[in-house]
Design a protein around this motif. Structure first.
Motif, PDB file in Angstrom:
ATOM      1  N   MET A   1       1.001  -1.334  -0.116  1.00  0.00           N
ATOM      2  CA  MET A   1       0.095   0.026  -0.188  1.00  0.00           C
ATOM      3  C   MET A   1       0.887   1.328   0.004  1.00  0.00           C
ATOM      4  N   LYS A   2       0.418   2.436  -0.155  1.00  0.00           N
ATOM      5  CA  LYS A   2       1.064   3.865  -0.138  1.00  0.00           C
ATOM      6  C   LYS A   2       1.688   4.040   1.119  1.00  0.00           C
ATOM      7  N   PRO A   3       3.020   4.131   1.176  1.00  0.00           N
ATOM      8  CA  PRO A   3       3.692   4.634   2.198  1.00  0.00           C
ATOM      9  C   PRO A   3       3.156   5.509   3.127  1.00  0.00           C
ATOM     10  N   HIS A  78       4.597 -15.062  -4.839  1.00  0.00           N
ATOM     11  CA  HIS A  78       3.535 -15.465  -5.454  1.00  0.00           C
ATOM     12  C   HIS A  78       2.887 -14.108  -5.509  1.00  0.00           C
ATOM     13  N   ILE A  79       2.573 -13.321  -6.796  1.00  0.00           N
ATOM     14  CA  ILE A  79       1.944 -12.341  -6.969  1.00  0.00           C
ATOM     15  C   ILE A  79       0.716 -12.670  -7.827  1.00  0.00           C
ATOM     16  N   VAL A  80      -0.424 -12.232  -7.071  1.00  0.00           N
ATOM     17  CA  VAL A  80      -1.911 -12.497  -7.759  1.00  0.00           C
ATOM     18  C   VAL A  80      -2.333 -10.978  -8.062  1.00  0.00           C
ATOM     19  N   ALA A  81      -3.166 -10.905  -9.112  1.00  0.00           N
ATOM     20  CA  ALA A  81      -4.089  -9.660  -9.152  1.00  0.00           C
ATOM     21  C   ALA A  81      -5.542  -9.871  -8.822  1.00  0.00           C
ATOM     22  N   ALA A  82      -6.208  -8.800  -8.277  1.00  0.00           N
ATOM     23  CA  ALA A  82      -7.710  -8.961  -8.191  1.00  0.00           C
ATOM     24  C   ALA A  82      -8.235  -7.613  -8.810  1.00  0.00           C
ATOM     25  N   ILE A  83      -9.151  -7.750 -10.021  1.00  0.00           N
ATOM     26  CA  ILE A  83      -9.519  -6.681 -10.509  1.00  0.00           C
ATOM     27  C   ILE A  83     -10.938  -6.384 -10.580  1.00  0.00           C
ATOM     28  N   ASN A 181      -1.660 -17.142   3.322  1.00  0.00           N
ATOM     29  CA  ASN A 181      -1.304 -15.839   3.486  1.00  0.00           C
ATOM     30  C   ASN A 181       0.424 -15.358   2.916  1.00  0.00           C
ATOM     31  N   ASP A 182       0.717 -16.258   2.448  1.00  0.00           N
ATOM     32  CA  ASP A 182       2.168 -16.050   1.779  1.00  0.00           C
ATOM     33  C   ASP A 182       2.160 -15.274   0.337  1.00  0.00           C
ATOM     34  N   LEU A 183       1.071 -15.401  -0.233  1.00  0.00           N
ATOM     35  CA  LEU A 183       1.150 -14.908  -1.401  1.00  0.00           C
ATOM     36  C   LEU A 183       0.469 -13.102  -1.212  1.00  0.00           C
ATOM     37  N   LYS A 184       0.960 -12.502  -2.336  1.00  0.00           N
ATOM     38  CA  LYS A 184       0.842 -11.028  -2.168  1.00  0.00           C
ATOM     39  C   LYS A 184      -0.247 -10.679  -3.301  1.00  0.00           C
ATOM     40  N   ILE A 185      -1.198  -9.703  -2.887  1.00  0.00           N
ATOM     41  CA  ILE A 185      -2.314  -9.129  -3.751  1.00  0.00           C
ATOM     42  C   ILE A 185      -2.200  -7.892  -4.425  1.00  0.00           C
ATOM     43  N   VAL A 186      -2.357  -7.588  -5.684  1.00  0.00           N
ATOM     44  CA  VAL A 186      -2.383  -6.338  -6.116  1.00  0.00           C
ATOM     45  C   VAL A 186      -3.771  -6.325  -6.721  1.00  0.00           C
ATOM     46  N   PHE A 187      -4.506  -5.047  -6.194  1.00  0.00           N
ATOM     47  CA  PHE A 187      -5.678  -4.788  -6.488  1.00  0.00           C
ATOM     48  C   PHE A 187      -5.631  -3.898  -7.816  1.00  0.00           C
ATOM     49  N   ILE A 188      -6.628  -4.227  -8.781  1.00  0.00           N
ATOM     50  CA  ILE A 188      -6.781  -3.300  -9.899  1.00  0.00           C
ATOM     51  C   ILE A 188      -7.999  -2.539 -10.097  1.00  0.00           C
ATOM     52  N   GLY A 189      -8.088  -1.232 -10.301  1.00  0.00           N
ATOM     53  CA  GLY A 189      -9.426  -0.544 -10.131  1.00  0.00           C
ATOM     54  C   GLY A 189      -9.361   0.691 -10.611  1.00  0.00           C
ATOM     55  N   PRO A 190     -10.562   1.558 -10.782  1.00  0.00           N
ATOM     56  CA  PRO A 190     -10.423   2.900 -11.118  1.00  0.00           C
ATOM     57  C   PRO A 190      -9.978   3.880 -10.031  1.00  0.00           C
ATOM     58  N   CYS A 191     -10.194   3.655  -8.866  1.00  0.00           N
ATOM     59  CA  CYS A 191     -10.070   4.770  -7.616  1.00  0.00           C
ATOM     60  C   CYS A 191      -8.874   4.778  -7.007  1.00  0.00           C
ATOM     61  N   LYS A 195      -5.926   3.075  -2.946  1.00  0.00           N
ATOM     62  CA  LYS A 195      -4.414   3.128  -2.640  1.00  0.00           C
ATOM     63  C   LYS A 195      -4.251   3.277  -1.159  1.00  0.00           C
ATOM     64  N   ASP A 196      -5.131   3.681  -0.376  1.00  0.00           N
ATOM     65  CA  ASP A 196      -4.905   4.056   1.157  1.00  0.00           C
ATOM     66  C   ASP A 196      -6.053   3.462   2.103  1.00  0.00           C
ATOM     67  N   GLU A 197      -6.556   2.324   1.435  1.00  0.00           N
ATOM     68  CA  GLU A 197      -7.837   2.088   2.074  1.00  0.00           C
ATOM     69  C   GLU A 197      -7.383   0.906   3.179  1.00  0.00           C
ATOM     70  N   SER A 198      -6.555  -0.039   2.670  1.00  0.00           N
ATOM     71  CA  SER A 198      -6.214  -1.107   3.764  1.00  0.00           C
ATOM     72  C   SER A 198      -5.012  -1.846   3.475  1.00  0.00           C
ATOM     73  N   ASP A 199      -4.241  -2.188   4.445  1.00  0.00           N
ATOM     74  CA  ASP A 199      -2.919  -2.951   4.177  1.00  0.00           C
ATOM     75  C   ASP A 199      -3.306  -4.479   3.977  1.00  0.00           C
ATOM     76  N   GLU A 200      -4.556  -4.930   3.555  1.00  0.00           N
ATOM     77  CA  GLU A 200      -4.760  -6.276   3.313  1.00  0.00           C
ATOM     78  C   GLU A 200      -4.576  -6.740   1.918  1.00  0.00           C
ATOM     79  N   VAL A 201      -4.197  -5.465   1.303  1.00  0.00           N
ATOM     80  CA  VAL A 201      -3.774  -5.836  -0.146  1.00  0.00           C
ATOM     81  C   VAL A 201      -2.213  -5.170  -0.359  1.00  0.00           C
ATOM     82  N   GLU A 202      -1.059  -5.754  -0.870  1.00  0.00           N
ATOM     83  CA  GLU A 202      -0.056  -5.193  -0.885  1.00  0.00           C
ATOM     84  C   GLU A 202       0.055  -3.884  -1.870  1.00  0.00           C
ATOM     85  N   GLU A 203      -0.402  -3.830  -2.774  1.00  0.00           N
ATOM     86  CA  GLU A 203      -0.352  -2.613  -3.734  1.00  0.00           C
ATOM     87  C   GLU A 203      -1.657  -2.507  -4.488  1.00  0.00           C
ATOM     88  N   VAL A 204      -1.866  -1.333  -5.050  1.00  0.00           N
ATOM     89  CA  VAL A 204      -3.223  -0.902  -5.635  1.00  0.00           C
ATOM     90  C   VAL A 204      -2.683  -0.394  -6.987  1.00  0.00           C
TER      91      VAL A 204
END
Length: 233
Positions: A1-3, A78-83, A181-191, A195-204
């Motif tokens: 997430m955003k520092p 292990h990097i996955v995307a959630a769109i 829990n070892d994998l890392k999730i990147v959320f892809i979306g319009p908003c 980027k500052d919502e939650s640390d439950e995803v690694e990046e947005v």
């Protein structure tokens, strides 16, 4: 997430012409004129991105995640995307969703999940909540910009926010519950507020950033293999 030490939205001072458009258009009154520049007041900003949209000079910019995501993709993790399901509107030039999914996997994502299944679960929770409390008034908690706005400016309404996580967080929790829990999730979306919502995803990554990343890696529908979404269960 955003520092935490980096603002979500900032001003590129040399581009700002002090036209006051962003000042007028900011719903949170989070922009002030300082030393002849329209500066974002970070503690008042709700992350809606409206100032970025209305600034004709390109002086308002948001935190970009591309470099951090490239580092993730170049790692052995292990990097996955959630769109977000709104990808269909953003990438309307592709008639089949498998094309854009295949392009995302070509970037190096091991799996691509659709956040729509998280939205279905959230909708079910909303339905159960509303069915049991028909006299109550609720405000959806799906949008982090709205949640930020209420928490900062209308705290007396916080009790009316639906006590259910957003589809992004619901999806992330389900993915990690099933795949670990070892994998890392990147959320892809319009908003950008995501980027500052939650640390439950690694990046947005925004759709705009995704387009840029695909272009930089020269990934197109012609040189990638169409692929379907991975099943959540």
């Amino acid at each position: 997430m955003k520092p935490k030490n980096i603002p979500l939205v900032r001003t590129i001072e040399e581009r700002c012409k002090t036209c006051y458009t962003c000042v007028r258009e900011c719903p949170a009154k989070a922009i002030k004129i300082q030393n002849g520049q329209a500066m974002v007041i970070e503690k008042r900003c709700i992350g809606c991105g409206n100032c970025v949209k209305v600034c004709s000079q390109g002086a308002k910019v948001y935190y970009k995640s591309k470099d951090a995501i490239i580092s993730l993709l170049n790692s052995t993790d292990h990097i996955v995307a959630a769109i977000a399901p709104s990808f269909a509107a953003e990438f309307s030039e592709y008639e089949d969703h498998k094309i854009i999914v295949g392009m995302i996997k070509a970037l190096g994502f091991k799996e691509v999940f659709e956040v729509a299944f998280g939205a279905d679960i959230v909708a079910d929770r909303y339905n159960k909540l509303f069915s049991g409390n028909k006299k109550e008034h609720y405000i959806s908690s799906d949008c982090p910009a709205i949640v930020n706005y209420i928490e900062k400016y209308y705290p007396h309404l916080v009790k009316h926010l639906v006590p259910v996580v957003s589809p992004m967080i619901a999806t992330a929790r389900i993915i990690k519950h099933i795949y670990g829990n070892d994998l890392k999730i990147v959320f892809i979306g319009p908003c950008i507020a995501k980027k500052d919502e939650s640390d439950e995803v690694e990046e947005v990554l925004t759709f705009t950033e995704l387009r840029s990343l695909l272009a930089e890696r020269n990934i197109t529908s012609a040189n990638s293999e169409p692929s379907d979404f991975n099943e959540p269960v």
